[in-house]
Design a protein around this motif. Structure first.
Motif, short mmCIF file in Angstrom:
data_model
loop_
_atom_site.label_atom_id
_atom_site.label_comp_id
_atom_site.label_asym_id
_atom_site.label_seq_id
_atom_site.Cartn_x
_atom_site.Cartn_y
_atom_site.Cartn_z
N LEU A 1 0.68 -1.15 0.16
CA LEU A 1 0.01 0.23 0.05
C LEU A 1 0.84 1.23 0.05
CD1 LEU A 1 -2.82 -1.01 2.54
CD2 LEU A 1 -2.75 -1.31 0.03
N PHE A 2 2.29 1.06 0.34
CA PHE A 2 2.96 2.40 0.40
C PHE A 2 3.60 2.43 -1.05
CE2 PHE A 2 2.61 0.51 4.34
CZ PHE A 2 2.94 1.88 5.32
N PRO A 3 4.17 3.92 -1.19
CA PRO A 3 4.86 4.16 -2.43
C PRO A 3 6.19 3.35 -2.22
CG PRO A 3 3.91 6.20 -1.53
CD PRO A 3 3.66 4.91 -0.48
N LEU A 4 6.85 2.72 -3.32
CA LEU A 4 8.11 2.24 -3.21
C LEU A 4 9.25 2.98 -2.80
CD1 LEU A 4 9.27 -0.73 -3.30
CD2 LEU A 4 9.71 -0.10 -5.85
N GLU A 5 9.43 4.12 -3.25
CA GLU A 5 10.33 5.12 -2.79
C GLU A 5 10.41 5.49 -1.45
OE1 GLU A 5 12.71 9.05 -4.50
OE2 GLU A 5 10.73 8.32 -5.31
N TYR A 6 9.13 5.65 -0.91
CA TYR A 6 8.66 6.18 0.26
C TYR A 6 9.60 5.08 1.29
CZ TYR A 6 6.15 7.52 4.69
OH TYR A 6 5.73 8.12 5.99
N LEU A 7 8.90 3.73 0.98
CA LEU A 7 9.40 2.61 2.12
C LEU A 7 10.95 2.40 2.02
CD1 LEU A 7 6.89 -0.23 1.74
CD2 LEU A 7 7.61 1.22 3.64
N THR A 8 11.64 2.57 0.76
CA THR A 8 13.06 2.07 0.62
C THR A 8 13.76 3.19 1.21
OG1 THR A 8 13.07 3.14 -1.71
CG2 THR A 8 12.64 0.86 -1.56
N GLN A 9 13.47 4.55 0.98
CA GLN A 9 14.20 5.69 1.76
C GLN A 9 13.99 5.50 3.44
OE1 GLN A 9 12.51 9.37 0.36
NE2 GLN A 9 13.79 9.00 -1.84
N ALA A 10 12.85 4.99 3.73
CA ALA A 10 12.67 4.83 5.09
C ALA A 10 13.65 3.76 5.66
CB ALA A 10 11.27 4.58 5.73
N TYR A 11 13.70 2.74 5.09
CA TYR A 11 14.40 1.62 5.49
C TYR A 11 15.90 1.74 5.29
CZ TYR A 11 10.14 -1.46 4.51
OH TYR A 11 9.26 -2.01 4.41
N GLU A 12 16.29 2.89 4.21
CA GLU A 12 17.66 3.10 4.22
C GLU A 12 18.17 3.85 5.20
OE1 GLU A 12 21.25 3.64 3.19
OE2 GLU A 12 20.19 2.28 2.16
N GLN A 13 17.34 4.91 5.82
CA GLN A 13 17.47 5.79 7.03
C GLN A 13 17.68 4.98 8.31
OE1 GLN A 13 14.24 8.76 7.04
NE2 GLN A 13 14.87 9.82 5.05
N ILE A 14 16.71 4.02 8.30
CA ILE A 14 16.76 3.27 9.61
C ILE A 14 18.11 2.41 9.54
CG2 ILE A 14 15.70 1.30 10.83
CD1 ILE A 14 13.06 2.17 9.78
N LEU A 15 18.44 1.71 8.53
CA LEU A 15 19.77 0.97 8.42
C LEU A 15 20.93 1.92 8.77
CD1 LEU A 15 18.53 -1.59 5.76
CD2 LEU A 15 19.02 -1.95 8.19
N SER A 16 21.07 3.02 8.14
CA SER A 16 22.02 3.89 8.31
C SER A 16 22.27 4.10 9.65
CB SER A 16 21.92 5.10 7.36
OG SER A 16 21.81 4.65 6.00
N ARG A 17 21.18 4.48 10.39
CA ARG A 17 20.98 4.84 11.67
C ARG A 17 21.75 3.92 12.58
NH1 ARG A 17 16.18 7.45 10.72
NH2 ARG A 17 15.01 5.97 11.87
N ALA A 18 21.12 2.54 12.05
CA ALA A 18 21.57 1.18 13.17
C ALA A 18 22.95 0.85 12.75
CB ALA A 18 20.52 0.25 12.70
N SER A 19 23.60 1.36 11.55
CA SER A 19 25.06 0.96 11.43
C SER A 19 25.98 1.75 11.98
CB SER A 19 25.23 1.06 9.79
OG SER A 19 24.09 0.05 9.35
N ARG A 20 25.47 3.10 12.48
CA ARG A 20 26.57 3.79 13.06
C ARG A 20 27.28 3.13 14.50
NH1 ARG A 20 22.73 9.07 12.12
NH2 ARG A 20 23.08 9.03 9.69
#
Length: 544
Positions: free
Chosen positions: A525-544
């Motif tokens: 139900l989500f826009p694909l770019e919206y989800l992929t950007q959200a996941y990328e932000q979460i993973l980037s924060r979690a990798s620090r």
């Protein structure tokens, strides 16, 4: 080995983690932290797998077969050249597998996050990432709940949009699509139901893949999983997938299974005893949770397996009868398989070969993850539900196999629909409305400006409150106060009706907000770019 149902004084009560979904939009639960994945992977590979001599070879052969089968399966609909290169580089064909798994459904966006984490971790470890499609689980419905906003009221509610006719109740691998036209139009129906609530939901590109996949297999579980995995390829994720129904046809799984079945009485003690410990630790009274105990009936021992086939796809429990040098696997309703000399390699080969369209033997949840963690992978990524219940799996592994269980990770994310704004104002308003309704009974005079209340009654009550009698002499005073409140309250019927209407409207708005702000919306139900950007932000924060 004694049963775990009774804890000795020297055996401490096991502790269990309580995993909870994150509440904030764009946040994630990742335990242990993402940065610890490499250490967990190394530690799991360093466990003493030689305690029983067959473990090392079983793990090598099991994952070699897994990777071969996963490459073969995945290559039917997307490129696997990258995985073939990694597999060929391993010494003597040895490979390390990073694994996750889920049912082949249109799960919520927080679950899909795990697949992106699987890809991210595989970029930092010398592993082949494999997603296990648990297609032996029962499909609960043939569709998804879609939020829809009423144009007249502006309120949101759920509508069920189905991709096929009929009820569910059978395993995903048996769920053949009966109405191809309805299946083909699913994305259009979803988009129409969403209306203007979401622009460009990814169900459109997803279902382009689904229409191709259904032409290859005709089965819902296969089509949904392949469509989602193809969409992951579109955004650059490099993982393999394999249905559980394929992974358990191997000789490695047959050997693992026979190791349990040959000692089923002891395994039942460990399984049921561990479940009792888990229930005690969580205050669970029902013997059906988290899993029912394995039973014994008329010389048959229940095993944590399912048996079904194409002609009778409903899952039935597997029962085992042990002989001197043989065992019988049966659903006690006509399907049977006799295994002679069950501890031999030949028996494992025979059991693996016995799998066919009418004889499908599948593991239940705890055995699925047990096999996945002990044999197929070096690190497993669970969702919240899997992580919660696989702590019970850890107890069984310790008790039966007498080895330390390999560590696993638990992860999930909370992603809400674009534009959703959690609002607690309606909850506060309900509390205020309820207070005012109570006041119509106990403080009716406060509504004198909204209704015709006899002023003498108000004055009389004021006098009573100014002359409160001493303790022990209040009976008549209370009776008179209650009489005055009742007479004044009788004049407030219209006020009460108005407040009740406000309360009903408030609850409708709360229900609407709950729909819009839910974290359970399907990822499609989500826009694909919206989800992929959200996941990328979460993973980037979690990798620090």
């Amino acid at each position: 080995m004694p049963s775990l149902s009774i804890q000795s004084s020297s055996q401490p009560e096991p502790s269990f983690r309580a995993y909870r979904a994150p509440s904030a939009d764009g946040s994630a639960l990742i335990e242990p932290k993402l940065a610890q994945a490499s250490k967990l992977w190394h530690d799991n590979r360093s466990l003493d797998w030689t305690r029983r001599g067959w473990w090392p070879e079983l793990r090598r052969s099991g994952r070699r077969q897994l990777v071969r089968d996963a490459i073969h399966y995945t290559s039917a609909y997307r490129s696997t050249s990258w995985a073939e290169a990694i597999a060929s580089d391993g010494p003597d064909g040895e490979v390390s597998v990073l694994m996750a798994g889920h049912q082949p459904e249109l799960f919520h966006a927080g679950v899909w996050f795990k697949n992106f984490a699987l890809d991210r971790l595989a970029c930092t470890l010398p592993v082949i990432p494999v997603n296990l499609i648990v297609d032996n689980d029962v499909a609960m419905r043939r569709g998804i709940r879609v939020p829809s906003v009423n144009g007249d009221t502006g309120l949101a509610r759920y509508e069920l949009v189905s991709f096929d006719r009929g009820t569910a109740g059978i395993p995903y691998e048996q769920l053949v699509i009966g109405d191809r036209e309805q299946f083909n139009q699913f994305d259009r129906h979803v988009k129409h139901t969403l209306g203007s609530l979401v622009q460009d939901p990814c169900v459109v590109p997803l279902w382009s893949h689904a229409r191709q996949a259904i032409g290859r297999c005709g089965v819902a579980g296969c089509a949904l999983a392949q469509a989602r995995h193809s969409l992951e390829a579109d955004v650059g994720l490099r993982t393999l997938e394999i249905p559980l129904s394929v992974a358990v046809r191997s000789i490695a799984f047959a050997k693992f299974l026979l190791a349990i079945l040959c000692e089923l009485p002891r395994f039942q003690d460990c399984y049921n005893g561990s479940a009792s410990v888990y229930r005690h630790a969580h205050g669970i009274r029902s013997t059906a949770h988290p899993v029912p105990n394995l039973a014994q009936k008329e010389g048959w021992l229940e095993a944590p397996l399912w048996i079904y086939g194409d002609e009778s796809p409903q899952r039935r429990a597997a029962w085992i009868r042990l002989g001197d040098n043989s065992l019988v696997i049966s659903d006690r309703q006509g399907r049977e398989c006799v295994v002679e000399d069950p501890r031999s390699d030949a028996a494992a080969a025979k059991l693996a070969a016995a799998q066919c369209h009418q004889w499908k033997i599948r593991p239940r949840a705890l055995i699925t993850t047990m096999y996945s963690r002990l044999v197929l992978s070096d690190l497993f990524l669970h969702g919240i539900g899997g992580g919660k219940y696989d702590q019970l799996g850890d107890q069984i592994i310790r008790a039966f196999f007498e080895i330390a269980p390999p560590s696993f990770m638990v992860m999930s994310a909370t992603i809400r629909l674009p534009g959703s704004k959690p609002d607690t104002g309606f909850v506060q308003q309900e509390s205020e409305i309820r207070r005012r309704l109570r006041d119509t009974v106990f403080q009716p005079e406060t509504f004198a400006d909204q209704a015709s209340i006899d002023s003498s009654l108000i004055g009389h009550k004021r006098d009573l409150l100014n002359e409160i009698p001493s303790r022990g002499q209040k009976r008549d005073w209370h009776l008179e106060l209650n009489r005055l409140n009742q007479r004044m309250s009788d004049a407030l019927d219209d006020v009460r009706h108005g407040l009740l209407a406000e309360l009903q409207a408030n609850r409708l708005h709360q229900a609407s907000q709950a729909v819009l702000n839910s974290r359970e919306h399907s990822f499609c139900l989500f826009p694909l770019e919206y989800l992929t950007q959200a996941y990328e932000q979460i993973l980037s924060r979690a990798s620090r």
